[in-house]
Write an enzyme that holds these catalytic residues in place. Structure first.
Site, PDB file in Angstrom:
ATOM      1  N   LYS A   1     -49.244 -14.247 -44.460  1.00  0.00           N
ATOM      2  CA  LYS A   1     -47.961 -14.788 -44.899  1.00  0.00           C
ATOM      3  C   LYS A   1     -47.199 -15.494 -43.781  1.00  0.00           C
ATOM      4  O   LYS A   1     -46.191 -16.164 -44.044  1.00  0.00           O
ATOM      5  CB  LYS A   1     -47.102 -13.672 -45.505  1.00  0.00           C
TER       6      LYS A   1
ATOM      7  N   HIS B   1     -38.418 -11.280 -21.807  1.00  0.00           N
ATOM      8  CA  HIS B   1     -38.107 -10.814 -23.170  1.00  0.00           C
ATOM      9  C   HIS B   1     -36.592 -10.678 -23.341  1.00  0.00           C
ATOM     10  O   HIS B   1     -35.926 -10.042 -22.514  1.00  0.00           O
ATOM     11  CB  HIS B   1     -38.781  -9.468 -23.420  1.00  0.00           C
TER      12      HIS B   1
ATOM     13  N   GLY C   1     -34.892  -8.937 -25.324  1.00  0.00           N
ATOM     14  CA  GLY C   1     -34.412  -7.617 -25.698  1.00  0.00           C
ATOM     15  C   GLY C   1     -34.230  -6.654 -24.541  1.00  0.00           C
ATOM     16  O   GLY C   1     -33.599  -5.601 -24.715  1.00  0.00           O
ATOM     17  N   TYR C   2     -34.783  -6.990 -23.362  1.00  0.00           N
ATOM     18  CA  TYR C   2     -34.792  -6.010 -22.280  1.00  0.00           C
ATOM     19  C   TYR C   2     -34.335  -6.573 -20.932  1.00  0.00           C
ATOM     20  O   TYR C   2     -34.361  -5.863 -19.935  1.00  0.00           O
ATOM     21  CB  TYR C   2     -36.206  -5.436 -22.119  1.00  0.00           C
TER      22      TYR C   2
ATOM     23  N   GLU D   1     -49.366  -7.794 -25.917  1.00  0.00           N
ATOM     24  CA  GLU D   1     -48.174  -7.870 -25.077  1.00  0.00           C
ATOM     25  C   GLU D   1     -48.210  -6.807 -23.983  1.00  0.00           C
ATOM     26  O   GLU D   1     -47.787  -7.058 -22.850  1.00  0.00           O
ATOM     27  CB  GLU D   1     -46.916  -7.723 -25.924  1.00  0.00           C
TER      28      GLU D   1
END
Length: 350
Positions: free
Chosen positions: A122, A230, A232-233, A300
Protein backbone atom coordinates in the site's frame (compact mmCIF):
# COMPACT_ATOMS: atom_id res chain seq x y z
CA UNK A 1 90.27 11.70 2.83
CA UNK A 2 89.24 11.51 -0.81
CA UNK A 3 88.43 7.81 -0.35
CA UNK A 4 86.33 8.54 2.74
CA UNK A 5 84.50 11.32 0.93
CA UNK A 6 83.73 9.01 -1.99
CA UNK A 7 82.43 6.33 0.37
CA UNK A 8 80.22 8.86 2.18
CA UNK A 9 78.74 10.05 -1.10
CA UNK A 10 78.12 6.45 -2.12
CA UNK A 11 76.36 5.69 1.17
CA UNK A 12 74.19 8.83 0.91
CA UNK A 13 73.21 8.01 -2.66
CA UNK A 14 72.40 4.41 -1.71
CA UNK A 15 70.21 5.52 1.20
CA UNK A 16 68.44 8.08 -1.01
CA UNK A 17 67.68 5.46 -3.66
CA UNK A 18 66.46 3.01 -0.99
CA UNK A 19 64.15 5.63 0.56
CA UNK A 20 62.83 6.47 -2.88
CA UNK A 21 62.05 2.83 -3.58
CA UNK A 22 60.37 2.46 -0.21
CA UNK A 23 58.22 5.55 -0.89
CA UNK A 24 57.17 4.28 -4.31
CA UNK A 25 56.41 0.87 -2.83
CA UNK A 26 54.30 2.41 -0.06
CA UNK A 27 52.51 4.70 -2.54
CA UNK A 28 51.75 1.76 -4.79
CA UNK A 29 50.54 -0.33 -1.84
CA UNK A 30 48.22 2.45 -0.58
CA UNK A 31 46.92 3.12 -4.08
CA UNK A 32 46.31 -0.55 -4.66
CA UNK A 33 44.63 -0.87 -1.28
CA UNK A 34 42.31 2.02 -2.16
CA UNK A 35 41.45 0.48 -5.50
CA UNK A 36 40.92 -2.96 -3.97
CA UNK A 37 38.70 -1.47 -1.27
CA UNK A 38 36.21 -0.36 -3.89
CA UNK A 39 36.81 -2.81 -6.72
CA UNK A 40 36.85 -6.17 -4.98
CA UNK A 41 33.47 -7.58 -4.11
CA UNK A 42 33.43 -11.02 -2.56
CA UNK A 43 30.69 -13.26 -3.86
CA UNK A 44 31.02 -16.46 -1.84
CA UNK A 45 34.38 -17.90 -2.84
CA UNK A 46 34.36 -16.07 -6.17
CA UNK A 47 35.71 -12.56 -6.61
CA UNK A 48 34.15 -10.19 -9.10
CA UNK A 49 35.45 -6.78 -10.10
CA UNK A 50 33.39 -3.66 -9.50
CA UNK A 51 34.59 -0.28 -10.77
CA UNK A 52 33.25 3.11 -9.81
CA UNK A 53 33.38 6.37 -11.73
CA UNK A 54 35.33 9.38 -10.49
CA UNK A 55 36.43 8.16 -7.01
CA UNK A 56 37.88 11.58 -6.10
CA UNK A 57 34.96 13.67 -7.35
CA UNK A 58 34.09 14.94 -3.89
CA UNK A 59 37.62 16.09 -3.08
CA UNK A 60 38.25 18.79 -5.70
CA UNK A 61 35.86 21.76 -5.66
CA UNK A 62 36.58 24.15 -8.53
CA UNK A 63 34.62 27.39 -8.77
CA UNK A 64 33.97 29.06 -12.14
CA UNK A 65 36.30 31.99 -12.74
CA UNK A 66 34.90 35.45 -11.88
CA UNK A 67 31.84 33.99 -10.14
CA UNK A 68 30.26 36.71 -7.98
CA UNK A 69 28.76 35.86 -4.59
CA UNK A 70 28.58 37.31 -1.09
CA UNK A 71 31.80 37.29 0.90
CA UNK A 72 31.84 34.41 3.41
CA UNK A 73 32.61 34.98 7.08
CA UNK A 74 34.10 32.82 9.81
CA UNK A 75 32.93 35.06 12.66
CA UNK A 76 29.27 35.59 11.69
CA UNK A 77 26.72 32.84 11.06
CA UNK A 78 24.41 30.40 12.80
CA UNK A 79 24.94 30.45 16.56
CA UNK A 80 21.81 28.55 17.61
CA UNK A 81 22.96 25.18 16.25
CA UNK A 82 26.14 23.13 15.96
CA UNK A 83 27.48 23.17 12.39
CA UNK A 84 30.40 20.75 12.70
CA UNK A 85 30.77 17.34 14.36
CA UNK A 86 33.64 16.41 16.73
CA UNK A 87 35.30 14.61 13.78
CA UNK A 88 35.00 17.82 11.72
CA UNK A 89 32.21 16.79 9.37
CA UNK A 90 29.88 19.66 8.36
CA UNK A 91 26.34 19.64 9.76
CA UNK A 92 24.17 21.23 7.08
CA UNK A 93 21.54 23.73 8.21
CA UNK A 94 19.82 26.56 6.38
CA UNK A 95 22.14 29.55 6.50
CA UNK A 96 25.36 27.52 6.51
CA UNK A 97 25.90 27.30 2.73
CA UNK A 98 25.55 29.30 -0.48
CA UNK A 99 23.31 27.36 -2.88
CA UNK A 100 24.32 29.45 -5.90
CA UNK A 101 28.01 28.81 -5.27
CA UNK A 102 27.54 25.08 -4.68
CA UNK A 103 25.44 24.60 -7.80
CA UNK A 104 28.05 26.47 -9.83
CA UNK A 105 30.76 24.14 -8.55
CA UNK A 106 28.95 20.83 -8.90
CA UNK A 107 27.20 21.43 -12.23
CA UNK A 108 30.64 21.75 -13.83
CA UNK A 109 31.41 18.20 -12.71
CA UNK A 110 28.68 16.76 -14.96
CA UNK A 111 27.60 14.38 -12.20
CA UNK A 112 24.70 11.95 -12.06
CA UNK A 113 22.73 11.37 -8.86
CA UNK A 114 20.82 8.12 -8.40
CA UNK A 115 17.90 7.89 -5.97
CA UNK A 116 16.21 4.72 -4.75
CA UNK A 117 12.69 4.51 -3.37
CA UNK A 118 10.68 1.45 -2.30
CA UNK A 119 6.92 1.46 -2.89
CA UNK A 120 5.83 -1.99 -1.76
CA UNK A 121 2.23 -2.91 -0.97
CA UNK A 122 0.00 0.00 0.00
CA UNK A 123 3.02 2.32 0.16
CA UNK A 124 2.49 2.81 -3.57
CA UNK A 125 -0.07 5.49 -2.59
CA UNK A 126 2.75 7.84 -1.55
CA UNK A 127 4.77 7.55 -4.74
CA UNK A 128 3.04 10.23 -6.81
CA UNK A 129 3.59 12.99 -4.23
CA UNK A 130 7.16 11.84 -3.71
CA UNK A 131 7.98 11.99 -7.42
CA UNK A 132 6.11 15.21 -8.16
CA UNK A 133 7.70 17.12 -5.30
CA UNK A 134 11.12 15.72 -6.17
CA UNK A 135 10.80 17.37 -9.57
CA UNK A 136 10.30 20.68 -7.81
CA UNK A 137 13.03 20.43 -5.15
CA UNK A 138 15.44 17.47 -5.45
CA UNK A 139 18.65 18.34 -7.31
CA UNK A 140 16.85 20.59 -9.77
CA UNK A 141 19.01 21.20 -12.84
CA UNK A 142 21.10 18.04 -12.30
CA UNK A 143 20.99 14.62 -13.95
CA UNK A 144 18.95 12.39 -11.65
CA UNK A 145 18.04 8.72 -12.14
CA UNK A 146 15.19 7.48 -9.93
CA UNK A 147 14.87 3.74 -9.27
CA UNK A 148 11.45 2.69 -7.97
CA UNK A 149 11.21 -0.80 -6.45
CA UNK A 150 7.65 -2.05 -6.19
CA UNK A 151 5.45 -5.14 -6.28
CA UNK A 152 2.82 -3.11 -8.15
CA UNK A 153 4.59 -1.84 -11.29
CA UNK A 154 1.29 -1.25 -13.09
CA UNK A 155 0.28 1.29 -10.44
CA UNK A 156 3.37 3.50 -10.76
CA UNK A 157 2.01 7.00 -11.58
CA UNK A 158 2.95 8.94 -14.69
CA UNK A 159 4.98 11.99 -13.71
CA UNK A 160 6.39 14.54 -16.13
CA UNK A 161 10.13 14.65 -15.58
CA UNK A 162 12.52 17.39 -16.64
CA UNK A 163 15.24 16.83 -19.22
CA UNK A 164 18.08 14.73 -17.87
CA UNK A 165 15.90 13.01 -15.27
CA UNK A 166 14.87 9.38 -15.65
CA UNK A 167 12.55 6.95 -13.88
CA UNK A 168 13.20 3.21 -13.86
CA UNK A 169 10.71 0.76 -12.32
CA UNK A 170 11.94 -2.57 -10.95
CA UNK A 171 9.74 -5.34 -9.62
CA UNK A 172 10.33 -6.79 -6.17
CA UNK A 173 8.26 -9.38 -4.27
CA UNK A 174 5.76 -8.34 -1.64
CA UNK A 175 5.88 -9.58 1.95
CA UNK A 176 3.57 -10.36 4.83
CA UNK A 177 5.85 -8.49 7.25
CA UNK A 178 6.98 -4.87 6.86
CA UNK A 179 10.16 -5.81 8.73
CA UNK A 180 11.17 -8.12 5.88
CA UNK A 181 10.53 -5.37 3.33
CA UNK A 182 12.78 -3.08 5.33
CA UNK A 183 15.44 -5.75 5.73
CA UNK A 184 15.73 -6.47 2.01
CA UNK A 185 16.50 -2.88 1.08
CA UNK A 186 20.24 -3.11 1.75
CA UNK A 187 20.56 -6.23 -0.40
CA UNK A 188 18.64 -4.59 -3.25
CA UNK A 189 20.69 -1.39 -3.03
CA UNK A 190 23.93 -3.39 -3.05
CA UNK A 191 22.84 -5.34 -6.13
CA UNK A 192 21.66 -2.22 -7.94
CA UNK A 193 25.04 -0.56 -7.45
CA UNK A 194 27.01 -3.62 -8.56
CA UNK A 195 24.91 -4.40 -11.62
CA UNK A 196 23.79 -0.97 -12.81
CA UNK A 197 25.34 2.07 -11.15
CA UNK A 198 29.05 1.40 -10.94
CA UNK A 199 29.76 3.28 -14.19
CA UNK A 200 26.54 5.28 -14.43
CA UNK A 201 26.13 7.32 -11.23
CA UNK A 202 28.45 9.32 -8.99
CA UNK A 203 26.21 9.72 -5.93
CA UNK A 204 23.23 7.84 -4.61
CA UNK A 205 20.53 8.74 -2.07
CA UNK A 206 18.20 6.16 -0.55
CA UNK A 207 14.90 7.74 0.46
CA UNK A 208 11.59 6.69 2.02
CA UNK A 209 8.57 6.86 -0.28
CA UNK A 210 6.12 7.93 2.45
CA UNK A 211 7.71 11.38 2.38
CA UNK A 212 7.60 14.48 0.22
CA UNK A 213 9.82 17.44 -0.59
CA UNK A 214 8.99 20.97 0.54
CA UNK A 215 12.23 22.82 -0.14
CA UNK A 216 15.59 22.63 -1.82
CA UNK A 217 17.61 19.43 -1.48
CA UNK A 218 20.68 19.98 -3.62
CA UNK A 219 24.45 20.01 -3.94
CA UNK A 220 24.92 21.02 -0.30
CA UNK A 221 24.01 17.42 0.60
CA UNK A 222 26.76 15.80 -1.47
CA UNK A 223 29.58 14.07 0.36
CA UNK A 224 31.45 10.81 0.73
CA UNK A 225 29.11 9.21 3.28
CA UNK A 226 26.03 11.27 4.13
CA UNK A 227 23.75 10.73 7.13
CA UNK A 228 20.58 12.53 8.22
CA UNK A 229 19.90 13.32 11.87
CA UNK A 230 16.61 11.79 13.05
CA UNK A 231 14.11 14.56 13.94
CA UNK A 232 12.70 12.59 16.85
CA UNK A 233 15.90 12.36 18.88
CA UNK A 234 18.25 15.19 17.95
CA UNK A 235 17.63 17.08 21.20
CA UNK A 236 17.89 13.98 23.39
CA UNK A 237 20.72 12.45 25.36
CA UNK A 238 22.07 9.37 23.59
CA UNK A 239 20.84 7.17 26.42
CA UNK A 240 17.37 7.70 24.92
CA UNK A 241 18.37 6.73 21.36
CA UNK A 242 16.61 3.53 20.15
CA UNK A 243 19.88 1.76 19.27
CA UNK A 244 19.95 -2.02 19.26
CA UNK A 245 20.87 -2.85 22.86
CA UNK A 246 21.32 -6.62 22.63
CA UNK A 247 25.04 -7.53 22.64
CA UNK A 248 24.19 -10.63 20.61
CA UNK A 249 23.26 -8.51 17.57
CA UNK A 250 25.71 -7.16 15.00
CA UNK A 251 23.80 -3.87 15.29
CA UNK A 252 24.66 -3.53 18.99
CA UNK A 253 25.63 -0.11 20.33
CA UNK A 254 26.57 -0.21 24.02
CA UNK A 255 25.25 2.29 26.59
CA UNK A 256 27.39 5.41 26.62
CA UNK A 257 28.41 4.90 22.98
CA UNK A 258 27.19 6.37 19.70
CA UNK A 259 27.16 9.88 18.28
CA UNK A 260 23.75 10.79 16.89
CA UNK A 261 20.68 8.78 15.95
CA UNK A 262 20.45 8.71 12.15
CA UNK A 263 17.42 8.16 9.92
CA UNK A 264 17.05 4.94 7.99
CA UNK A 265 14.70 6.83 5.67
CA UNK A 266 17.36 9.06 4.12
CA UNK A 267 21.06 8.42 3.62
CA UNK A 268 23.51 8.50 0.75
CA UNK A 269 26.85 9.64 -0.59
CA UNK A 270 29.34 8.54 -3.19
CA UNK A 271 28.25 5.33 -4.89
CA UNK A 272 31.28 3.40 -3.63
CA UNK A 273 30.68 4.51 -0.04
CA UNK A 274 27.00 3.54 -0.07
CA UNK A 275 27.94 0.24 -1.69
CA UNK A 276 30.24 -0.55 1.23
CA UNK A 277 27.56 0.50 3.73
CA UNK A 278 24.86 -1.62 2.06
CA UNK A 279 27.13 -4.63 1.69
CA UNK A 280 28.23 -4.49 5.35
CA UNK A 281 24.73 -3.91 6.75
CA UNK A 282 23.34 -6.70 4.62
CA UNK A 283 25.97 -9.17 5.83
CA UNK A 284 25.47 -8.17 9.46
CA UNK A 285 21.71 -8.48 9.10
CA UNK A 286 21.97 -11.91 7.48
CA UNK A 287 24.40 -13.12 10.15
CA UNK A 288 21.92 -11.99 12.81
CA UNK A 289 19.06 -13.77 11.01
CA UNK A 290 20.98 -17.05 10.96
CA UNK A 291 21.10 -16.85 14.76
CA UNK A 292 17.43 -15.92 15.06
CA UNK A 293 18.16 -12.28 15.90
CA UNK A 294 16.29 -9.28 14.50
CA UNK A 295 17.53 -5.81 15.47
CA UNK A 296 15.02 -3.42 17.02
CA UNK A 297 14.69 -1.23 13.91
CA UNK A 298 16.01 -3.60 11.24
CA UNK A 299 18.12 -1.75 8.66
CA UNK A 300 18.04 1.50 10.64
CA UNK A 301 19.66 -0.24 13.60
CA UNK A 302 22.41 -1.68 11.41
CA UNK A 303 22.88 1.66 9.66
CA UNK A 304 23.37 3.42 13.01
CA UNK A 305 25.92 0.84 14.10
CA UNK A 306 27.78 1.25 10.79
CA UNK A 307 27.83 5.04 10.96
CA UNK A 308 29.02 5.06 14.55
CA UNK A 309 32.14 3.17 13.45
CA UNK A 310 32.40 4.65 9.93
CA UNK A 311 31.83 8.34 10.59
CA UNK A 312 29.80 10.16 7.93
CA UNK A 313 31.74 12.87 6.11
CA UNK A 314 28.66 15.08 5.98
CA UNK A 315 25.68 15.19 8.34
CA UNK A 316 22.37 16.66 7.25
CA UNK A 317 20.23 18.39 9.88
CA UNK A 318 16.63 17.33 10.60
CA UNK A 319 15.55 19.77 7.87
CA UNK A 320 16.29 16.86 5.51
CA UNK A 321 13.77 14.47 7.04
CA UNK A 322 11.29 16.10 9.36
CA UNK A 323 8.00 14.55 10.51
CA UNK A 324 4.75 16.22 9.49
CA UNK A 325 3.07 15.47 12.82
CA UNK A 326 5.74 17.46 14.71
CA UNK A 327 5.60 21.24 15.14
CA UNK A 328 8.67 22.93 13.68
CA UNK A 329 11.24 23.80 16.33
CA UNK A 330 12.79 27.32 16.27
CA UNK A 331 16.17 26.16 14.97
CA UNK A 332 14.52 24.45 11.98
CA UNK A 333 14.19 27.41 9.62
CA UNK A 334 13.04 25.32 6.66
CA UNK A 335 11.65 21.84 6.14
CA UNK A 336 13.13 20.32 2.99
CA UNK A 337 11.84 16.74 3.17
CA UNK A 338 9.39 15.18 5.61
CA UNK A 339 7.54 12.00 6.41
CA UNK A 340 3.82 12.43 5.82
CA UNK A 341 1.14 11.71 8.42
CA UNK A 342 -0.23 8.18 8.01
CA UNK A 343 -2.01 5.37 9.78
CA UNK A 344 0.44 2.49 9.92
CA UNK A 345 -2.35 0.04 10.74
CA UNK A 346 -3.87 0.72 7.31
CA UNK A 347 -0.73 0.49 5.19
CA UNK A 348 1.54 -2.07 6.84
CA UNK A 349 0.88 -5.78 6.17
CA UNK A 350 1.33 -6.64 9.87
Amino acid sequence: MAVLHTKAVTVILSVTVLLGLLYLSQYYRVSLSFEEKWKTVEAGSAVETTTFSQPGIDLHLESPEHLKYNQPSIVHGRTDVVTVTPWLAPVVWEGTFNPFLLDSIYKRKNITIAATVFAVGKYIMFLKDFLQTSEEHFFVGFRVDFYVFTDRPNEVPKVNMAAGRMLTVRSVPSSNRWQEISARRMEIIQNLIEKKLQNRADYIFCLDVDSKFHGRWGAESLGGLVAVIHPGYYRDDRSKFPYERSPASNAYVAPGEGDFYYCGGAFGGLVQEVHLLAKTCRKNFEDDAKRGIEAAWQEESHLNRYMWINKPSKVLSPEYLWQDFKPKNPEVQIIRFSGVIKNYANIRPN
